[in-house]
Design a protein around this motif. Structure first.
Motif, mmCIF file in Angstrom:
data_model
loop_
_atom_site.group_PDB
_atom_site.id
_atom_site.type_symbol
_atom_site.label_atom_id
_atom_site.label_comp_id
_atom_site.label_asym_id
_atom_site.label_seq_id
_atom_site.Cartn_x
_atom_site.Cartn_y
_atom_site.Cartn_z
ATOM 1 N N ARG A 87 -45.385 7.363 -123.566
ATOM 2 C CA ARG A 87 -43.967 7.295 -123.186
ATOM 3 C C ARG A 87 -43.134 8.290 -123.994
ATOM 4 N NH1 ARG A 87 -45.338 1.759 -122.774
ATOM 5 N NH2 ARG A 87 -44.663 1.321 -124.915
ATOM 6 N N ASP A 88 -43.454 8.438 -125.279
ATOM 7 C CA ASP A 88 -42.743 9.411 -126.108
ATOM 8 C C ASP A 88 -42.985 10.835 -125.606
ATOM 9 O OD1 ASP A 88 -41.714 7.440 -127.693
ATOM 10 O OD2 ASP A 88 -43.175 7.675 -129.308
ATOM 11 N N LEU A 89 -44.214 11.117 -125.206
ATOM 12 C CA LEU A 89 -44.534 12.450 -124.689
ATOM 13 C C LEU A 89 -43.793 12.716 -123.385
ATOM 14 C CD1 LEU A 89 -48.383 12.647 -125.398
ATOM 15 C CD2 LEU A 89 -46.576 13.956 -126.518
ATOM 16 N N ARG A 90 -43.723 11.712 -122.542
ATOM 17 C CA ARG A 90 -43.008 11.880 -121.271
ATOM 18 C C ARG A 90 -41.525 12.141 -121.514
ATOM 19 N NH1 ARG A 90 -44.120 7.460 -116.784
ATOM 20 N NH2 ARG A 90 -42.719 8.918 -115.735
ATOM 21 N N ARG A 91 -40.951 11.401 -122.469
ATOM 22 C CA ARG A 91 -39.533 11.623 -122.788
ATOM 23 C C ARG A 91 -39.317 13.027 -123.347
ATOM 24 N NH1 ARG A 91 -39.413 5.961 -124.246
ATOM 25 N NH2 ARG A 91 -40.174 6.468 -126.347
ATOM 26 N N ALA A 92 -40.253 13.490 -124.192
ATOM 27 C CA ALA A 92 -40.123 14.820 -124.776
ATOM 28 C C ALA A 92 -40.222 15.901 -123.704
ATOM 29 C CB ALA A 92 -41.199 15.025 -125.841
ATOM 30 N N VAL A 93 -41.160 15.730 -122.765
ATOM 31 C CA VAL A 93 -41.323 16.704 -121.678
ATOM 32 C C VAL A 93 -40.091 16.711 -120.783
ATOM 33 C CG1 VAL A 93 -42.633 17.232 -119.586
ATOM 34 C CG2 VAL A 93 -43.838 16.601 -121.689
ATOM 35 N N ARG A 94 -39.575 15.503 -120.484
ATOM 36 C CA ARG A 94 -38.388 15.410 -119.635
ATOM 37 C C ARG A 94 -37.173 16.046 -120.318
ATOM 38 N NH1 ARG A 94 -38.766 10.488 -118.558
ATOM 39 N NH2 ARG A 94 -37.362 9.631 -120.152
ATOM 40 N N ALA A 95 -37.020 15.806 -121.632
ATOM 41 C CA ALA A 95 -35.891 16.377 -122.369
ATOM 42 C C ALA A 95 -35.990 17.901 -122.405
ATOM 43 C CB ALA A 95 -35.866 15.815 -123.789
ATOM 44 N N GLU A 96 -37.219 18.414 -122.586
ATOM 45 C CA GLU A 96 -37.402 19.872 -122.625
ATOM 46 C C GLU A 96 -37.094 20.484 -121.261
ATOM 47 O OE1 GLU A 96 -40.841 23.184 -123.761
ATOM 48 O OE2 GLU A 96 -41.245 21.025 -123.963
ATOM 49 N N ALA A 97 -37.506 19.795 -120.194
ATOM 50 C CA ALA A 97 -37.244 20.294 -118.842
ATOM 51 C C ALA A 97 -35.743 20.307 -118.555
ATOM 52 C CB ALA A 97 -37.967 19.427 -117.817
ATOM 53 N N GLU A 98 -35.039 19.294 -119.025
ATOM 54 C CA GLU A 98 -33.596 19.233 -118.818
ATOM 55 C C GLU A 98 -32.881 20.344 -119.582
ATOM 56 O OE1 GLU A 98 -32.562 15.319 -119.987
ATOM 57 O OE2 GLU A 98 -33.251 14.368 -118.119
ATOM 58 N N LEU A 99 -33.360 20.653 -120.785
ATOM 59 C CA LEU A 99 -32.761 21.738 -121.554
ATOM 60 C C LEU A 99 -32.977 23.081 -120.870
ATOM 61 C CD1 LEU A 99 -33.672 20.738 -125.233
ATOM 62 C CD2 LEU A 99 -31.401 20.774 -124.196
ATOM 63 N N GLU A 100 -34.186 23.284 -120.350
ATOM 64 C CA GLU A 100 -34.476 24.536 -119.642
ATOM 65 C C GLU A 100 -33.626 24.645 -118.380
ATOM 66 O OE1 GLU A 100 -38.613 24.731 -118.876
ATOM 67 O OE2 GLU A 100 -39.179 25.068 -120.986
ATOM 68 N N ALA A 101 -33.461 23.529 -117.696
ATOM 69 C CA ALA A 101 -32.651 23.539 -116.477
ATOM 70 C C ALA A 101 -31.194 23.840 -116.799
ATOM 71 C CB ALA A 101 -32.766 22.190 -115.760
ATOM 72 N N ALA A 102 -30.716 23.285 -117.907
ATOM 73 C CA ALA A 102 -29.341 23.522 -118.309
ATOM 74 C C ALA A 102 -29.147 24.983 -118.704
ATOM 75 C CB ALA A 102 -28.968 22.606 -119.491
ATOM 76 N N ALA A 103 -30.148 25.558 -119.374
ATOM 77 C CA ALA A 103 -30.040 26.947 -119.791
ATOM 78 C C ALA A 103 -30.050 27.897 -118.599
ATOM 79 C CB ALA A 103 -31.191 27.291 -120.741
ATOM 80 N N MET A 104 -30.799 27.497 -117.548
ATOM 81 C CA MET A 104 -30.886 28.347 -116.366
ATOM 82 C C MET A 104 -29.777 28.047 -115.361
ATOM 83 S SD MET A 104 -33.535 30.276 -116.846
ATOM 84 C CE MET A 104 -33.875 30.863 -115.199
ATOM 85 N N GLY A 105 -28.983 27.028 -115.652
ATOM 86 C CA GLY A 105 -27.916 26.645 -114.734
ATOM 87 C C GLY A 105 -28.408 25.943 -113.511
ATOM 88 N N ASP A 106 -29.648 25.428 -113.593
ATOM 89 C CA ASP A 106 -30.239 24.722 -112.460
ATOM 90 C C ASP A 106 -30.132 23.228 -112.674
ATOM 91 O OD1 ASP A 106 -31.650 23.964 -110.269
ATOM 92 O OD2 ASP A 106 -33.629 24.583 -111.038
#
Length: 215
Positions: free
Chosen positions: A195-214
């Motif tokens: 569960r911790d790994l899933r949260r970390a992956v989801r948080a990283e994906a959200e940061l990348e999406a925010a950086a790309m404006g997606d």
């Protein structure tokens, strides 16, 4: 370390120290008069003091003895107040300070065991321990290679030839007492880790999406 000693070693859980073992503790006390006084009191049939009460009484007696010496102008070097204080500190350290085994630390065959590996001499399986039931854990009752083989054979015998074949739907582990430890390992360690790994992956994906404006 003193609070830990008070709660877990000298407390009511530590009956081996201040329960039936108080005579051994008093035998090391450097003040014979104090030792004799407490020994006479605790030896009475009418004495029903608990382990924590015995330690509190001894702890307080040492403080009073040191206070009397200080009030009387007796220096620690000449009186035994300093010796008593040192004895108390050594008692706490002896029972609370971590102990390291040199061979366990440096020899490859003595290294800390990973979950479910086998002890080379006893054949016992290294099983995970539930922290909430650690005090009731019996290391002598864990499965061994021999008991696991016996349990598998007994299961197969009781459930017919199909139980021992691939595709039967029951793994060899589920046929044994090791199954409960695997489920506990999954619940207490692997599940939270996943569960911790899933949260970390989801948080990283959200940061990348925010950086790309997606969004």
């Amino acid at each position: 370390l003193k609070p830990l000693f008070d709660a877990h070693i000298a407390g009511d859980e530590g009956q081996a120290i201040f329960g039936g073992g108080w005579k051994k503790i008093l035998g090391t006390l450097p003040d014979s008069s104090l030792s004799n006084k407490l020994s006479q009191k605790w030896s009475r049939v009418s004495d029903e003091s608990t382990s924590s009460e015995k330690w509190a009484e001894l702890d307080e007696a040492i403080d009073e003895h040191m206070a009397k010496q200080a009030a009387g102008g007796v220096k620690r070097a000449k009186g035994n107040g300093g010796t008593l204080e040192k004895w108390r500190l050594e008692l706490v350290l002896t029972h609370c300070y971590p102990r390291l085994d040199e061979n366990v630390s440096k020899m490859q065959n003595h290294l800390l065991k990973s979950p479910f590996c086998i002890h080379p001499k006893t054949g016992r399986v290294c099983v995970p321990i539930d922290p909430s039931t650690a005090r009731s854990f019996d290391p002598m009752a864990v499965p061994t290679l021999a008991t696991l083989m016996t349990e598998i054979n007994q299961y197969d015998k009781a459930h017919g030839d199909k139980a021992g074949k691939e595709g039967s739907g029951v793994s060899d582990c589920d046929k044994t007492s090791l199954s409960a430890y695997l489920k506990s390992f999954d619940k207490l360690f692997l599940g939270p880790l996943y569960r911790d790994l899933r949260r970390a992956v989801r948080a990283e994906a959200e940061l990348e999406a925010a950086a790309m404006g997606d969004f």
